[in-house]
Design a protein around this motif. Structure first.
Motif, PDB file in Angstrom:
ATOM      1  N   VAL A 133      -8.859   7.599   6.786  1.00  0.00           N
ATOM      2  CA  VAL A 133      -8.973   6.156   6.989  1.00  0.00           C
ATOM      3  C   VAL A 133      -9.561   5.481   5.756  1.00  0.00           C
ATOM      4  O   VAL A 133      -9.184   4.348   5.425  1.00  0.00           O
ATOM      5  N   LEU A 134     -10.454   6.141   5.052  1.00  0.00           N
ATOM      6  CA  LEU A 134     -11.033   5.558   3.843  1.00  0.00           C
ATOM      7  C   LEU A 134      -9.979   5.261   2.782  1.00  0.00           C
ATOM      8  O   LEU A 134     -10.166   4.377   1.941  1.00  0.00           O
ATOM      9  N   THR A 135      -8.867   5.992   2.795  1.00  0.00           N
ATOM     10  CA  THR A 135      -7.790   5.745   1.845  1.00  0.00           C
ATOM     11  C   THR A 135      -6.796   4.707   2.365  1.00  0.00           C
ATOM     12  O   THR A 135      -5.699   4.574   1.824  1.00  0.00           O
ATOM     13  N   ARG A 136      -7.174   4.020   3.436  1.00  0.00           N
ATOM     14  CA  ARG A 136      -6.335   3.021   4.098  1.00  0.00           C
ATOM     15  C   ARG A 136      -5.154   3.673   4.814  1.00  0.00           C
ATOM     16  O   ARG A 136      -4.043   3.138   4.855  1.00  0.00           O
ATOM     17  N   GLY A 137      -5.394   4.848   5.365  1.00  0.00           N
ATOM     18  CA  GLY A 137      -4.390   5.529   6.165  1.00  0.00           C
ATOM     19  C   GLY A 137      -4.925   5.783   7.557  1.00  0.00           C
ATOM     20  O   GLY A 137      -5.971   5.240   7.946  1.00  0.00           O
ATOM     21  N   ASN A 161       1.161  16.167   5.758  1.00  0.00           N
ATOM     22  CA  ASN A 161       0.964  14.735   5.994  1.00  0.00           C
ATOM     23  C   ASN A 161       0.804  13.979   4.684  1.00  0.00           C
ATOM     24  O   ASN A 161       1.403  12.912   4.487  1.00  0.00           O
ATOM     25  N   GLY A 162      -0.020  14.512   3.791  1.00  0.00           N
ATOM     26  CA  GLY A 162      -0.285  13.838   2.530  1.00  0.00           C
ATOM     27  C   GLY A 162       0.954  13.695   1.661  1.00  0.00           C
ATOM     28  O   GLY A 162       1.177  12.648   1.044  1.00  0.00           O
ATOM     29  N   LEU A 163       1.772  14.729   1.617  1.00  0.00           N
ATOM     30  CA  LEU A 163       2.994  14.664   0.807  1.00  0.00           C
ATOM     31  C   LEU A 163       3.980  13.650   1.377  1.00  0.00           C
ATOM     32  O   LEU A 163       4.602  12.881   0.622  1.00  0.00           O
ATOM     33  N   LEU A 164       4.140  13.645   2.696  1.00  0.00           N
ATOM     34  CA  LEU A 164       5.072  12.702   3.308  1.00  0.00           C
ATOM     35  C   LEU A 164       4.615  11.258   3.126  1.00  0.00           C
ATOM     36  O   LEU A 164       5.434  10.361   2.878  1.00  0.00           O
ATOM     37  N   VAL A 189     -11.644   8.222  -3.602  1.00  0.00           N
ATOM     38  CA  VAL A 189     -11.224   7.933  -2.235  1.00  0.00           C
ATOM     39  C   VAL A 189     -11.612   6.515  -1.843  1.00  0.00           C
ATOM     40  O   VAL A 189     -10.805   5.746  -1.294  1.00  0.00           O
ATOM     41  N   TYR A 190     -12.847   6.131  -2.130  1.00  0.00           N
ATOM     42  CA  TYR A 190     -13.302   4.780  -1.802  1.00  0.00           C
ATOM     43  C   TYR A 190     -12.582   3.736  -2.641  1.00  0.00           C
ATOM     44  O   TYR A 190     -12.245   2.651  -2.146  1.00  0.00           O
ATOM     45  N   ALA A 191     -12.326   4.058  -3.907  1.00  0.00           N
ATOM     46  CA  ALA A 191     -11.635   3.110  -4.785  1.00  0.00           C
ATOM     47  C   ALA A 191     -10.216   2.844  -4.292  1.00  0.00           C
ATOM     48  O   ALA A 191      -9.744   1.697  -4.290  1.00  0.00           O
ATOM     49  N   ILE A 192      -9.512   3.890  -3.853  1.00  0.00           N
ATOM     50  CA  ILE A 192      -8.151   3.724  -3.347  1.00  0.00           C
ATOM     51  C   ILE A 192      -8.155   2.867  -2.092  1.00  0.00           C
ATOM     52  O   ILE A 192      -7.289   2.002  -1.900  1.00  0.00           O
ATOM     53  N   ALA A 219      -7.614   0.868  -8.607  1.00  0.00           N
ATOM     54  CA  ALA A 219      -8.072   2.236  -8.853  1.00  0.00           C
ATOM     55  C   ALA A 219      -7.189   2.925  -9.880  1.00  0.00           C
ATOM     56  O   ALA A 219      -7.675   3.626 -10.771  1.00  0.00           O
ATOM     57  N   ALA A 220      -5.865   2.724  -9.778  1.00  0.00           N
ATOM     58  CA  ALA A 220      -4.952   3.313 -10.755  1.00  0.00           C
ATOM     59  C   ALA A 220      -5.191   2.735 -12.147  1.00  0.00           C
ATOM     60  O   ALA A 220      -5.084   3.447 -13.152  1.00  0.00           O
ATOM     61  N   ALA A 221      -5.551   1.443 -12.208  1.00  0.00           N
ATOM     62  CA  ALA A 221      -5.777   0.790 -13.497  1.00  0.00           C
ATOM     63  C   ALA A 221      -6.985   1.356 -14.228  1.00  0.00           C
ATOM     64  O   ALA A 221      -7.034   1.331 -15.465  1.00  0.00           O
ATOM     65  N   ILE A 222      -7.965   1.871 -13.490  1.00  0.00           N
ATOM     66  CA  ILE A 222      -9.159   2.429 -14.141  1.00  0.00           C
ATOM     67  C   ILE A 222      -9.080   3.948 -14.272  1.00  0.00           C
ATOM     68  O   ILE A 222     -10.070   4.598 -14.584  1.00  0.00           O
ATOM     69  N   GLY A 223      -7.895   4.506 -14.010  1.00  0.00           N
ATOM     70  CA  GLY A 223      -7.689   5.922 -14.282  1.00  0.00           C
ATOM     71  C   GLY A 223      -7.814   6.856 -13.105  1.00  0.00           C
ATOM     72  O   GLY A 223      -7.810   8.078 -13.289  1.00  0.00           O
ATOM     73  N   VAL A 224      -7.904   6.341 -11.888  1.00  0.00           N
ATOM     74  CA  VAL A 224      -7.975   7.213 -10.717  1.00  0.00           C
ATOM     75  C   VAL A 224      -6.572   7.744 -10.405  1.00  0.00           C
ATOM     76  O   VAL A 224      -5.635   6.953 -10.257  1.00  0.00           O
ATOM     77  N   PRO A 225      -6.393   9.070 -10.331  1.00  0.00           N
ATOM     78  CA  PRO A 225      -5.077   9.624  -9.969  1.00  0.00           C
ATOM     79  C   PRO A 225      -4.795   9.398  -8.486  1.00  0.00           C
ATOM     80  O   PRO A 225      -5.087  10.261  -7.642  1.00  0.00           O
ATOM     81  N   VAL A 226      -4.227   8.253  -8.153  1.00  0.00           N
ATOM     82  CA  VAL A 226      -4.111   7.802  -6.768  1.00  0.00           C
ATOM     83  C   VAL A 226      -3.365   8.818  -5.899  1.00  0.00           C
ATOM     84  O   VAL A 226      -3.813   9.167  -4.804  1.00  0.00           O
ATOM     85  N   ALA A 227      -2.229   9.306  -6.376  1.00  0.00           N
ATOM     86  CA  ALA A 227      -1.407  10.201  -5.562  1.00  0.00           C
ATOM     87  C   ALA A 227      -2.152  11.490  -5.223  1.00  0.00           C
ATOM     88  O   ALA A 227      -2.211  11.908  -4.055  1.00  0.00           O
ATOM     89  N   SER A 228      -2.725  12.130  -6.233  1.00  0.00           N
ATOM     90  CA  SER A 228      -3.396  13.407  -5.988  1.00  0.00           C
ATOM     91  C   SER A 228      -4.643  13.236  -5.141  1.00  0.00           C
ATOM     92  O   SER A 228      -4.941  14.082  -4.275  1.00  0.00           O
ATOM     93  N   VAL A 229      -5.383  12.160  -5.336  1.00  0.00           N
ATOM     94  CA  VAL A 229      -6.587  11.923  -4.534  1.00  0.00           C
ATOM     95  C   VAL A 229      -6.224  11.675  -3.081  1.00  0.00           C
ATOM     96  O   VAL A 229      -6.861  12.207  -2.159  1.00  0.00           O
ATOM     97  N   ARG A 230      -5.176  10.887  -2.848  1.00  0.00           N
ATOM     98  CA  ARG A 230      -4.772  10.611  -1.467  1.00  0.00           C
ATOM     99  C   ARG A 230      -4.286  11.888  -0.773  1.00  0.00           C
ATOM    100  O   ARG A 230      -4.635  12.145   0.380  1.00  0.00           O
ATOM    101  N   ILE A 231      -3.485  12.686  -1.479  1.00  0.00           N
ATOM    102  CA  ILE A 231      -3.013  13.942  -0.890  1.00  0.00           C
ATOM    103  C   ILE A 231      -4.180  14.868  -0.582  1.00  0.00           C
ATOM    104  O   ILE A 231      -4.248  15.479   0.495  1.00  0.00           O
ATOM    105  N   LEU A 232      -5.121  14.957  -1.510  1.00  0.00           N
ATOM    106  CA  LEU A 232      -6.271  15.830  -1.316  1.00  0.00           C
ATOM    107  C   LEU A 232      -7.137  15.354  -0.150  1.00  0.00           C
ATOM    108  O   LEU A 232      -7.732  16.171   0.568  1.00  0.00           O
ATOM    109  N   ALA A 233      -7.193  14.035   0.078  1.00  0.00           N
ATOM    110  CA  ALA A 233      -7.953  13.507   1.219  1.00  0.00           C
ATOM    111  C   ALA A 233      -7.324  13.984   2.534  1.00  0.00           C
ATOM    112  O   ALA A 233      -8.033  14.377   3.472  1.00  0.00           O
TER     113      ALA A 233
END
Length: 347
Positions: free
Chosen positions: A81-85, A142-145, A218-221, A228-242
């Motif tokens: 939920v923290l990743t807006r999911g 779930n994360g990949l889909l 996670v919180y930034a996403i 978050a992507a603009a400041i260098g957070v790898p959005v895809a990998s962080v969301r999948i890992l969450a």
């Protein structure tokens, strides 16, 4: 006579005190802690009236043991939920891992089980790792889909909920299996509060998670994925890992549920999908992402458990317990959301 210059006017300082800022940011957490305190007091009063004595160590241990699966499920939900999911497959993952735990911890799945309810240390370690790995794989799917497939989390996890439940029935067609007594004593000992130690360990791990780069990501996403992507957070990998980490927590919930019941049931986790969301919201986790805490979710899980205990010892007709439980939970969620919004707006 020398005339002294007038004293300069005090410049008003509009900066709010640190404690006020902290209260506004963690309003949900403080409210959840307050609600838990009120629920515990009310539970003690109802218990005293019904049993003529205050709850003791056995009641405390039993409550923590029975609540730990929900605690882990709530933390799993919070991570997503923290990743807006949102993860509606939590109950299915618990079903699957609970069934796996029942047939692997005593070695029956490996073809070398001894007496029912017994198992070697190596077998229990191997079974535990397998269960946690399966939970992680479920979260990875779930994360990949959601991330690479760009599908809506609610649709993905609703579909995988049914898939995981179907696999769980295949793994354990009927309630059964056996969990070694030594494993139960380690995770959910009914005579010694070992579960409290696991609870403290989980809280410490969340405190550490908040201070890692992954936790910050996670919180930034959740707050702003593009920013978050603009400041260098790898959005895809962080969301999948969450999602993966949430799956591991759901797998751990299946382990603790099996250890508490000393057996498995492929439908025992069905209720945890909705209750994990309720516990997270009661703990101040925003369903819009980016705000909340796993510690708050832990408090929310215990508030939900206390409500059930209060209704039981108040001798409420079991046919109406679900009704009253729902009313109390809705009132609590509205109260937490309303007061939290008011505090953040005012301060």
């Amino acid at each position: 006579m020398i005339e002294l210059p007038p004293k300069p006017r005090a410049v008003s300082d509009n900066r709010r005190p640190r404690w006020v800022h902290r209260l506004a940011q963690e309003a949900g957490l403080f409210l959840a802690a307050t609600m838990l305190g009120i629920a515990v007091i009310l539970y003690c009063v109802v218990f005293l009236i019904a049993q003529r004595h205050l709850p003791g160590g056995f009641e405390l241990t039993s409550t923590v043991n029975s609540t730990l699966p929900l605690v882990l499920a709530a933390v799993a939900q919070t991570l997503v939920v923290l990743t807006r999911g949102i993860d509606l497959s939590v109950g299915g993952v618990i079903d699957l891992t609970n069934g796996l735990a029942a047939i692997t911890l005593d070695g029956s799945a490996w073809g070398h089980a001894g007496q029912p309810g017994t198992g070697s240390i190596g077998t229990m370690i191997l079974g535990s790792l397998l269960v946690l790995a399966v939970g992680g794989v479920c979260g990875l799917i779930n994360g990949l889909l959601v991330t690479l497939g760009r599908l809506q989390p609610i649709l993905v996890t609703l579909a995988t909920l049914s898939i995981f439940q179907g696999i769980a029935i295949r793994v354990l067609p009927q309630p059964g299996g056996a969990v070694p007594q030594g494993y139960t004593n380690l995770l959910a000992n009914p005579n010694w509060p070992t579960s409290v130690l696991w609870l403290v360990a989980l809280a410490v791990m969340w405190w550490m998670f908040r201070r890692t780069r992954f936790g910050v990501g996670v919180y930034a996403i959740g707050n702003d994925a593009a920013g978050a992507a603009a400041i260098g957070v790898p959005v895809a990998s962080v969301r999948i890992l969450a999602y993966v980490l949430g799956g591991v927590c759901s797998g751990a919930a299946g382990l603790f549920l099996a250890a508490t019941a000393t057996a498995g049931d492929a439908t025992a986790g069905n209720t945890y999908t909705l209750t994990s969301i309720v516990a997270a919201v009661l703990g101040g986790v925003s369903l819009f992402g980016g705000r909340g805490s796993g510690i708050g979710a832990i408090f929310g899980a215990f508030v939900s458990s206390m409500i059930v205990n209060i209704l039981f010892f108040a001798h409420i007709d079991p046919l109406y317990q679900s009704f009253y439980e729902g009313v109390f939970l809705i009132a609590a969620v509205v109260l937490v959301g309303g007061i939290g919004h008011l505090l953040r707006r005012r301060y």
